[in-house]
Enzyme design. Structure first.
Site, PDB file in Angstrom:
ATOM      1  N   GLU A 115      11.118  -4.143  12.730  1.00 33.11           N
ATOM      2  CA  GLU A 115      10.190  -3.100  12.272  1.00 33.11           C
ATOM      3  C   GLU A 115       8.993  -3.815  11.690  1.00 33.11           C
ATOM      4  O   GLU A 115       8.976  -5.049  11.583  1.00 33.11           O
ATOM      5  CB  GLU A 115      10.864  -2.187  11.244  1.00 33.11           C
ATOM      6  CG  GLU A 115      11.906  -1.258  11.857  1.00 33.11           C
ATOM      7  CD  GLU A 115      12.496  -0.277  10.863  1.00 33.11           C
ATOM      8  OE1 GLU A 115      11.747   0.288  10.058  1.00 33.11           O
ATOM      9  OE2 GLU A 115      13.712  -0.091  10.876  1.00 33.11           O
ATOM     10  N   HIS A 231       3.908   6.811   5.436  1.00 37.51           N
ATOM     11  CA  HIS A 231       4.470   6.335   6.707  1.00 37.51           C
ATOM     12  C   HIS A 231       3.443   6.584   7.808  1.00 37.51           C
ATOM     13  O   HIS A 231       2.901   7.686   7.915  1.00 37.51           O
ATOM     14  CB  HIS A 231       5.779   7.065   7.035  1.00 37.51           C
ATOM     15  CG  HIS A 231       6.569   6.360   8.092  1.00 37.51           C
ATOM     16  ND1 HIS A 231       6.167   6.302   9.402  1.00 37.51           N
ATOM     17  CD2 HIS A 231       7.720   5.646   8.028  1.00 37.51           C
ATOM     18  CE1 HIS A 231       7.037   5.590  10.110  1.00 37.51           C
ATOM     19  NE2 HIS A 231       7.987   5.185   9.290  1.00 37.51           N
ATOM     20  N   ARG A 280       3.446  -1.763   6.764  1.00 41.78           N
ATOM     21  CA  ARG A 280       3.181  -0.321   6.815  1.00 41.78           C
ATOM     22  C   ARG A 280       1.871   0.097   6.153  1.00 41.78           C
ATOM     23  O   ARG A 280       1.184   0.987   6.638  1.00 41.78           O
ATOM     24  CB  ARG A 280       4.358   0.372   6.130  1.00 41.78           C
ATOM     25  CG  ARG A 280       4.617   1.727   6.613  1.00 41.78           C
ATOM     26  CD  ARG A 280       5.923   2.219   6.044  1.00 41.78           C
ATOM     27  NE  ARG A 280       7.036   1.917   6.901  1.00 41.78           N
ATOM     28  CZ  ARG A 280       8.302   2.189   6.587  1.00 41.78           C
ATOM     29  NH1 ARG A 280       8.590   2.737   5.442  1.00 41.78           N
ATOM     30  NH2 ARG A 280       9.257   1.919   7.432  1.00 41.78           N
ATOM     31  N   HIS A 341       5.643   9.080   2.130  1.00 41.82           N
ATOM     32  CA  HIS A 341       6.985   8.755   2.630  1.00 41.82           C
ATOM     33  C   HIS A 341       7.903   8.192   1.553  1.00 41.82           C
ATOM     34  O   HIS A 341       9.069   8.538   1.499  1.00 41.82           O
ATOM     35  CB  HIS A 341       6.833   7.737   3.759  1.00 41.82           C
ATOM     36  CG  HIS A 341       8.114   7.237   4.338  1.00 41.82           C
ATOM     37  ND1 HIS A 341       9.025   8.075   4.942  1.00 41.82           N
ATOM     38  CD2 HIS A 341       8.662   5.982   4.418  1.00 41.82           C
ATOM     39  CE1 HIS A 341      10.065   7.361   5.382  1.00 41.82           C
ATOM     40  NE2 HIS A 341       9.874   6.093   5.056  1.00 41.82           N
ATOM     41  N   ARG A 376       6.443  -1.478   0.231  1.00 36.81           N
ATOM     42  CA  ARG A 376       7.829  -1.812   0.609  1.00 36.81           C
ATOM     43  C   ARG A 376       7.923  -2.245   2.071  1.00 36.81           C
ATOM     44  O   ARG A 376       7.356  -1.596   2.958  1.00 36.81           O
ATOM     45  CB  ARG A 376       8.709  -0.577   0.392  1.00 36.81           C
ATOM     46  CG  ARG A 376      10.114  -0.772   0.887  1.00 36.81           C
ATOM     47  CD  ARG A 376      10.988   0.411   0.568  1.00 36.81           C
ATOM     48  NE  ARG A 376      10.593   1.629   1.223  1.00 36.81           N
ATOM     49  CZ  ARG A 376      10.909   1.966   2.469  1.00 36.81           C
ATOM     50  NH1 ARG A 376      11.619   1.145   3.215  1.00 36.81           N
ATOM     51  NH2 ARG A 376      10.525   3.117   2.973  1.00 36.81           N
TER      52      ARG A 376
HETATM   53  C1  SIN Z   1      11.484   4.365   9.620  1.00 38.90           C
HETATM   54  O1  SIN Z   1      12.485   4.445  10.320  1.00 38.90           O
HETATM   55  O2  SIN Z   1      10.377   4.122  10.088  1.00 38.90           O
HETATM   56  C2  SIN Z   1      11.605   4.590   8.133  1.00 38.90           C
HETATM   57  C3  SIN Z   1      12.487   3.593   7.535  1.00 38.90           C
HETATM   58  C4  SIN Z   1      11.941   3.145   6.203  1.00 38.90           C
HETATM   59  O3  SIN Z   1      11.293   3.921   5.505  1.00 38.90           O
HETATM   60  O4  SIN Z   1      12.101   1.965   5.865  1.00 38.90           O
END
Ligand code: SIN
Length: 499
Positions: A115, A231, A280, A341, A376
């Site tokens: 991610e 998010h 993010r 988020h 985060r």
């Molecule tokens: C996501 O799946 O993008 C959210 C997971 C997170 O907030 O770390």
């Protein structure tokens, strides 16, 4: 007034609350208070997964630590990050023993994905994109087998009971708005974030910042509230711009999806060398800029170059939710926009989850352990719940204190069925406009004036109704966000000042 005595009171039954309850010594009586029904929490909604470096090679562990600190713009507490990453492995083992089934390949090896901000695939998942739900279901089953854990559903915690500089429990309202007093030597706040304070959020509407507001009123230190994570890729539906928004997991970009503006340009390379897998905060701020430059309220997520069948099996719930909107993964562009988020700041804790008021612990989204810095790292939140949950349980298990009754001065008026929806809507709009992805001193000052006025009006009409207390809590935490943002003139992480 009804009174109850326990060894431990835990408020909130997301991953943090359930996991901590299960690790408390079975000889201790635990009362788990849940505002709604078991299962309604942000943990339940977590799609992507739980970050955990299972390979114990020093270099790989150091890489997870380094990625967490880079994503957090170095505002992290390095000790908290070390604890978070080093204790991942043991807690994943505990989750497995509690019945959580992480996805595995044909050889039984746990599958991992990447991610944003992760330099290598180290995010474990379950049910494809149903990690939170699968974990919560497994822990519910485990809780049901434990006679020392008593769950009180539809119970809204109101205020902490403080005497002699120590927390002795809390007051609460049940579904009939009757007052209950819970006494315990250990109170754990695991109440989640503040998403409902914003007009749009990926959070469940129950995320009204209750624990943080209770801590604020009791004089417990709350910190870093300016750091609200947006998010980048919540599904954008022009017919439903407000309320809870469906998340398109960052793991979809981890599997190769690409962001494009409405002119079709894949823009992320302009903003960060890691392009679509940048941290993010960078991605959300880049999307905000692209939306502004193209006069549009969304951008798109492109999966058309990826295999539809693979996407469907990897992301079954996202596939279904998009299908309900007439969109097919791997075939259609997905409209997305950033929304609130995750609450990064919160009740300040030490490395054992203890706040600066004895008897009180905080965990998960309502806590500020220092692990996340100013932004985060993806999927570190579920990890934080279990790592610090275990530490809280271990600390409580070593302590033999008994519950003590204290003189109660709780004055609850009658419960009139007032409608707080218009106030809630107004609050959401103020926060979107002035405490969103971009902020200015002028906007924040205006917001604080309006929020304080709303708080004063509300205080004139006290009400013994859970919705009233939620409204008070939302205004209290909103003021904390705006005041902290105003006190930080420099942009860092998720806090982006444009003046
Ligand atoms: C996501 O799946 O993008 C959210 C997971 C997170 O907030 O770390």
């Amino acid at each position: 007034m009804n009174t109850h005595k326990a060894d431990v009171i835990i408020v909130g039954a997301g991953l943090s609350g359930l996991y901590t309850a299960l690790l408390i010594n079975p000889s201790r009586r635990v009362m788990l208070l849940v505002k709604s029904a078991l299962g309604e929490s942000n943990s339940n909604l977590a799609q992507g997964g739980i970050a955990a470096e299972l390979n114990q090679e020093k270099q790989l562990i150091e890489a997870h630590i380094d990625d967490t600190i880079k994503a957090g713009s170095h505002l992290n507490d390095p000790e908290a990050v070390r604890v978070l990453v080093n204790e991942a492995h043991d807690n994943i083992r505990t989750l497995l023993s509690l019945g959580v089934a992480f996805d595995t390949d044909e050889h039984g090896t746990m599958r991992t994905t990447r991610e944003g901000g992760h330099r290598s695939p180290r995010v474990l998942h379950s049910g494809g994109d149903q990690t939170g739900k699968d974990m919560i279901n497994a822990l519910h089953r485990a809780v049901k087998t434990r006679s020392n854990i008593v769950v009180h559903e539809k119970t809204t915690a109101i205020d902490l009971l403080v005497d002699d500089g120590r927390v002795h429990g809390l007051s609460a309202l049940d579904a009939d708005h009757d007052v209950h007093i819970y006494y315990a030597p250990h109170t754990v706040l695991a109440t989640g974030g503040i998403g409902a304070v914003y007009a749009a959020s990926t959070n469940s509407p129950v995320a009204t910042g209750d624990g943080i507001a209770m801590a604020l009123r009791a004089g417990v230190t709350v910190e870093k509230m300016a750091f609200i994570q947006f998010h980048p890729t919540a599904f954008f539906n022009p017919k439903q711009p407000e309320g809870q928004r469906f998340l398109i997991s960052e793991a979809v970009r981890g599997e190769g999806a690409v962001l494009r503006n409405i002119e079709g340009e894949a823009f992320m390379k302009k903003y960060h060398p890691d392009a679509d897998l940048a941290p993010r905060d960078v991605v959300s701020q880049a999307i905000h800029r692209e939306m502004y430059d193209t006069w549009c309220d969304h951008v798109t997520l492109d999966t058309r170059h990826l295999d539809t069948a693979t996407l469907k099996s990897r992301f079954p719930s996202i596939h279904q939710a998009l299908k309900n909107q007439g969109i097919t993964l791997g075939e259609d562009l997905i409209p997305v926009a950033p929304v609130q988020h995750f609450t990064i700041g919160g009740i300040k804790t030490d490395l054992n989850g203890q706040t600066d008021m004895p008897g009180l612990y905080a965990l998960g989204e309502c806590a500020s352990t220092g692990a996340h810095g100013a932004n985060r790292l993806a999927s570190n939140s579920l990890l934080e719940c279990v790592v610090f949950g275990r530490r809280i349980a271990d600390t409580i298990n070593r302590d033999e204190k008994q519950a003590r009754n204290i003189a109660i001065d709780v004055d609850f008026p009658s419960s009139a069925p007032y409608n707080y929806a218009p106030l809630r809507k107004k609050l959401g709009m103020i926060m979107e406009e002035h405490a969103g992805i971009v902020r200015t001193a002028k906007g924040l000052t205006k917001a604080i004036e309006e929020l304080e006025a709303m708080g004063k009006t509300l205080a004139k009409y006290p009400n013994r109704h859970p919705r009233y207390h939620e409204m008070v809590n939302m205004i209290d935490v909103a003021i904390a966000v705006v005041a902290d943002a105003l006190a930080r003139p420099t942009s860092i992480g998720t806090h982006f000042r444009i003046d």
